[in-house]
Every structure is written in structure tokens, then in C-alpha cells.
Scaffold this motif. Structure first.
Motif, PDB file in Angstrom:
ATOM      1  N   VAL A   1      36.929  54.725  73.547  1.00 30.85           N
ATOM      2  CA  VAL A   1      36.499  55.963  74.202  1.00 30.85           C
ATOM      3  C   VAL A   1      37.028  56.081  75.629  1.00 30.85           C
ATOM      4  CG1 VAL A   1      34.467  57.237  75.035  1.00 30.85           C
ATOM      5  CG2 VAL A   1      34.439  56.179  72.761  1.00 30.85           C
ATOM      6  N   HIS A   2      37.158  54.944  76.309  1.00 32.90           N
ATOM      7  CA  HIS A   2      37.529  54.979  77.725  1.00 32.90           C
ATOM      8  C   HIS A   2      38.956  54.492  77.970  1.00 32.90           C
ATOM      9  CE1 HIS A   2      33.459  56.044  78.958  1.00 32.90           C
ATOM     10  NE2 HIS A   2      33.028  55.170  78.059  1.00 32.90           N
TER      11      HIS A   2
ATOM     12  N   GLU B   1      27.443  42.596  67.261  1.00 27.83           N
ATOM     13  CA  GLU B   1      27.086  43.849  67.917  1.00 27.83           C
ATOM     14  C   GLU B   1      27.866  44.035  69.212  1.00 27.83           C
ATOM     15  OE1 GLU B   1      25.392  47.481  68.775  1.00 27.83           O
ATOM     16  OE2 GLU B   1      25.446  46.336  66.914  1.00 27.83           O
ATOM     17  N   LEU B   2      28.071  42.971  69.954  1.00 32.39           N
ATOM     18  CA  LEU B   2      28.858  43.064  71.188  1.00 32.39           C
ATOM     19  C   LEU B   2      30.306  43.429  70.887  1.00 32.39           C
ATOM     20  CD1 LEU B   2      27.444  39.980  73.145  1.00 32.39           C
ATOM     21  CD2 LEU B   2      27.069  42.402  73.667  1.00 32.39           C
ATOM     22  N   ILE B   3      30.840  42.900  69.814  1.00 28.21           N
ATOM     23  CA  ILE B   3      32.218  43.227  69.425  1.00 28.21           C
ATOM     24  C   ILE B   3      32.327  44.707  69.074  1.00 28.21           C
ATOM     25  CG2 ILE B   3      33.967  42.847  67.646  1.00 28.21           C
ATOM     26  CD1 ILE B   3      33.067  39.872  67.636  1.00 28.21           C
ATOM     27  N   LEU B   4      31.347  45.227  68.331  1.00 26.31           N
ATOM     28  CA  LEU B   4      31.358  46.651  67.991  1.00 26.31           C
ATOM     29  C   LEU B   4      31.259  47.526  69.236  1.00 26.31           C
ATOM     30  CD1 LEU B   4      29.059  46.706  64.827  1.00 26.31           C
ATOM     31  CD2 LEU B   4      31.535  47.050  64.906  1.00 26.31           C
ATOM     32  N   LEU B   5      30.378  47.176  70.149  1.00 25.50           N
ATOM     33  CA  LEU B   5      30.235  47.932  71.396  1.00 25.50           C
ATOM     34  C   LEU B   5      31.525  47.886  72.205  1.00 25.50           C
ATOM     35  CD1 LEU B   5      26.681  47.170  72.861  1.00 25.50           C
ATOM     36  CD2 LEU B   5      27.662  49.425  72.385  1.00 25.50           C
ATOM     37  N   SER B   6      32.145  46.720  72.254  1.00 28.71           N
ATOM     38  CA  SER B   6      33.388  46.569  73.008  1.00 28.71           C
ATOM     39  C   SER B   6      34.491  47.436  72.410  1.00 28.71           C
ATOM     40  CB  SER B   6      33.810  45.102  73.032  1.00 28.71           C
ATOM     41  OG  SER B   6      34.996  44.933  73.777  1.00 28.71           O
TER      42      SER B   6
ATOM     43  N   ALA C   1      39.061  50.944  85.178  1.00 30.73           N
ATOM     44  CA  ALA C   1      38.018  49.905  85.195  1.00 30.73           C
ATOM     45  C   ALA C   1      37.789  49.290  83.821  1.00 30.73           C
ATOM     46  CB  ALA C   1      36.699  50.491  85.714  1.00 30.73           C
ATOM     47  N   LEU C   2      38.500  49.782  82.811  1.00 30.19           N
ATOM     48  CA  LEU C   2      38.284  49.307  81.449  1.00 30.19           C
ATOM     49  C   LEU C   2      38.675  47.835  81.293  1.00 30.19           C
ATOM     50  CD1 LEU C   2      37.510  50.318  78.553  1.00 30.19           C
ATOM     51  CD2 LEU C   2      39.963  50.577  78.149  1.00 30.19           C
TER      52      LEU C   2
ATOM     53  N   CYS D   1      29.122  54.858  81.056  1.00 27.64           N
ATOM     54  CA  CYS D   1      28.275  55.454  80.024  1.00 27.64           C
ATOM     55  C   CYS D   1      27.250  54.437  79.534  1.00 27.64           C
ATOM     56  CB  CYS D   1      29.134  55.956  78.861  1.00 27.64           C
ATOM     57  SG  CYS D   1      29.889  54.631  77.891  1.00 27.64           S
ATOM     58  N   ARG D   2      26.350  54.909  78.680  1.00 24.40           N
ATOM     59  CA  ARG D   2      25.297  54.027  78.180  1.00 24.40           C
ATOM     60  C   ARG D   2      25.863  52.878  77.347  1.00 24.40           C
ATOM     61  NH1 ARG D   2      20.610  58.404  76.338  1.00 24.40           N
ATOM     62  NH2 ARG D   2      20.131  59.163  78.450  1.00 24.40           N
ATOM     63  N   SER D   3      26.887  53.164  76.572  1.00 20.30           N
ATOM     64  CA  SER D   3      27.480  52.107  75.740  1.00 20.30           C
ATOM     65  C   SER D   3      28.106  51.027  76.607  1.00 20.30           C
ATOM     66  CB  SER D   3      28.533  52.693  74.794  1.00 20.30           C
ATOM     67  OG  SER D   3      27.942  53.519  73.832  1.00 20.30           O
ATOM     68  N   TRP D   4      28.806  51.421  77.657  1.00 19.39           N
ATOM     69  CA  TRP D   4      29.444  50.471  78.572  1.00 19.39           C
ATOM     70  C   TRP D   4      28.375  49.640  79.273  1.00 19.39           C
ATOM     71  CZ3 TRP D   4      34.391  52.393  81.460  1.00 19.39           C
ATOM     72  CH2 TRP D   4      35.092  51.289  81.991  1.00 19.39           C
ATOM     73  N   THR D   5      27.327  50.320  79.729  1.00 18.67           N
ATOM     74  CA  THR D   5      26.231  49.613  80.399  1.00 18.67           C
ATOM     75  C   THR D   5      25.547  48.639  79.448  1.00 18.67           C
ATOM     76  OG1 THR D   5      25.854  51.518  81.866  1.00 18.67           O
ATOM     77  CG2 THR D   5      24.064  49.915  81.667  1.00 18.67           C
ATOM     78  N   ALA D   6      25.297  49.092  78.215  1.00 17.24           N
ATOM     79  CA  ALA D   6      24.655  48.222  77.221  1.00 17.24           C
ATOM     80  C   ALA D   6      25.538  47.031  76.886  1.00 17.24           C
ATOM     81  CB  ALA D   6      24.340  49.021  75.958  1.00 17.24           C
TER      82      ALA D   6
END
Length: 231
Positions: free
Chosen positions: A115-116, A104-109, A121-122, A195-200
Motif C-alpha cells: 500500500v505504501h 500475522e506480522l508477515i501479512l501486515l508487512s 519511510a517504508l 496508517c493503522r496497519s503500519w502502526t499495528a
């Protein structure tokens, strides 16, 4: 080991960080708060570990003293857990958790990097680093599950000593992965306006790293020393 057997607070500074973490429930939270390495670097005396970080030794000792004074009579330190039960705990609470959390962390990353793209800061390269971390960790856990842990359940023979040394070396590699993750993400601190995804993502990374440190600590400082002394 009786809970009353703990050394008084004045002696904490002379005890290793790993030994304190293994015998005092709740100590790891104090060490994590002050960024003291209690897993891969757990063989260092508390005073030395605090000096390396520039952390307030008196404040740390006071916090440990407070934890010790508030222990419930039925609280059991990790060092008192039987070997088979400790292995079962590691398998369920850490091996299964890592396999659940990392994909899940890999998908979020991947999403955040896509997106960014272009944001200064990415954390560019985070997805690749997480894949590398997942691969190394999976190989390590398989060795434990298929070779080391079954041998530990069967015997306390000195034959286990060599695999333990290999696992300790691999833990050092995991520690380096943790430092790379922290450096790339600024200590898992989202940038302003994230964003929420980055924060999560950063919240999840912080949780994963905390669990991995606890995992390494239990093996390095509690489970493995039971076999280091053999032979």
C-alpha cells in the motif's frame, strides 16, 4: 534460593545482566527500557553493559533496588523454577506465541509494503526479513522440541552440552535478526501519519522482539547453565 539472598543494590554493577535477569523478577523491564542486552549478551557485568550503551548506571541500580525492595514473598525468580516446568513454560509462552504471531506480522508487512510503495519511510525488505526470521526460528524450535528438551527431561548428562552450545550459537543469530529488524524499522517507531496497519505492524514487531528476547534469556541464562556445568 531465598528472595533475601539477592545482593544489595551496590553489588548489582558487578553482577552479569543475565544473572540479575534470572534472579530478580521484573529486572528485564528495566534492562529493556535502557536497551541493555540481557539475552544474547547477558554474560556481561551490568557496569560494562551500561557503559557500552551510555546508560545511567546509578539510575539502573536504583530501579533494580526499588524492584527488589518491593518483591512479594511468593514471587519466584526464574532460576528457582524446576527444569521440566521451565521447559513447559518456554514451549507454551514462547514457542506457541512465536508461531501464532509471526504469520500475522508477515501479512501486515506485506500489506504495508504494497500500500505504501514509494514512501521514503517504508521498511523495504521487511517482509522478506520476517520470513527469514520465521524460518530460522522454526528450525531452532524444532531442534529443541525434538532433541534438546526431551534429553534435558531425561538426564542432566554432559551429553546435552554439545546441543546446548549449538543452540547458544543460533541464539546469537536470532540476536542479529533482532538488530536488523530494529534498524530497518527505526526501533519500531512508526513515521508521522502512519496508517493503522503500519502502526499495528510496528507495535506487533516490538511485542514479538520483546518476547523473543525473554525467550532467549530464559534459555541462555537460566535453563542452559544447568547443563553447562555437567562433565
Amino acid at each position: 534460593m531465598s528472595l533475601t539472598d539477592h545482593a544489595p543494590a551496590i553489588a548489582f554493577r558487578g553482577r552479569t545482566v543475565g544473572e540479575i535477569a534470572a534472579t530478580l523478577p521484573g529486572a528485564t523491564a528495566v534492562f529493556r527500557r535502557h536497551r541493555l542486552d540481557f539475552c544474547c549478551g547477558g554474560d556481561v557485568p551490568l557496569a560494562e553493559a551500561a557503559a557500552r550503551r551510555g546508560a545511567p548506571l546509578d539510575e539502573i541500580e536504583a530501579a533494580l533496588d526499588e524492584i527488589e525492595a518491593g518483591l512479594e514473598p511468593d514471587e519466584v525468580p526464574a532460576a528457582a523454577i524446576e527444569t521440566g516446568a521451565l521447559i513447559d513454560h518456554i514451549l507454551v509462552c514462547y514457542h506457541e506465541a512465536h508461531r501464532r504471531d509471526l504469520p500475522e506480522l508477515i501479512l501486515l508487512s506485506q500489506k504495508v509494503e504494497r500500500v505504501h510503495a514509494g514512501n521514503p519511510a517504508l521498511p523495504v525488505g521487511l517482509t522478506d526479513l520476517l520470513r527469514e526470521t520465521a524460518g530460522l526460528l522454526e528450525m531452532h524450535m524444532k531442534k529443541e522440541e525434538l532433541i534438546l528438551f526431551p534429553a534435558m527431561r531425561r538426564s542432566t548428562s554432559a551429553m546435552v552440552a554439545q546441543p546446548v552450545r549449538v543452540m547458544r550459537e543460533e541464539h546469537d543469530d536470532h540476536g542479529e535478526q533482532i538488530r536488523r529488524l530494529e534498524a530497518l524499522t527505526g526501533g519500531f517507531t512508526p513515521p508521522p501519519g502512519a496508517c493503522r496497519s503500519w502502526t499495528a505492524l510496528y507495535l506487533g514487531l516490538g511485542h514479538f522482539v520483546a518476547e523473543l528476547m525473554d525467550h532467549i534469556h530464559l534459555e541462555n541464562n537460566v535453563l542452559f547453565p544447568r547443563f553447562d556445568a555437567e562433565g
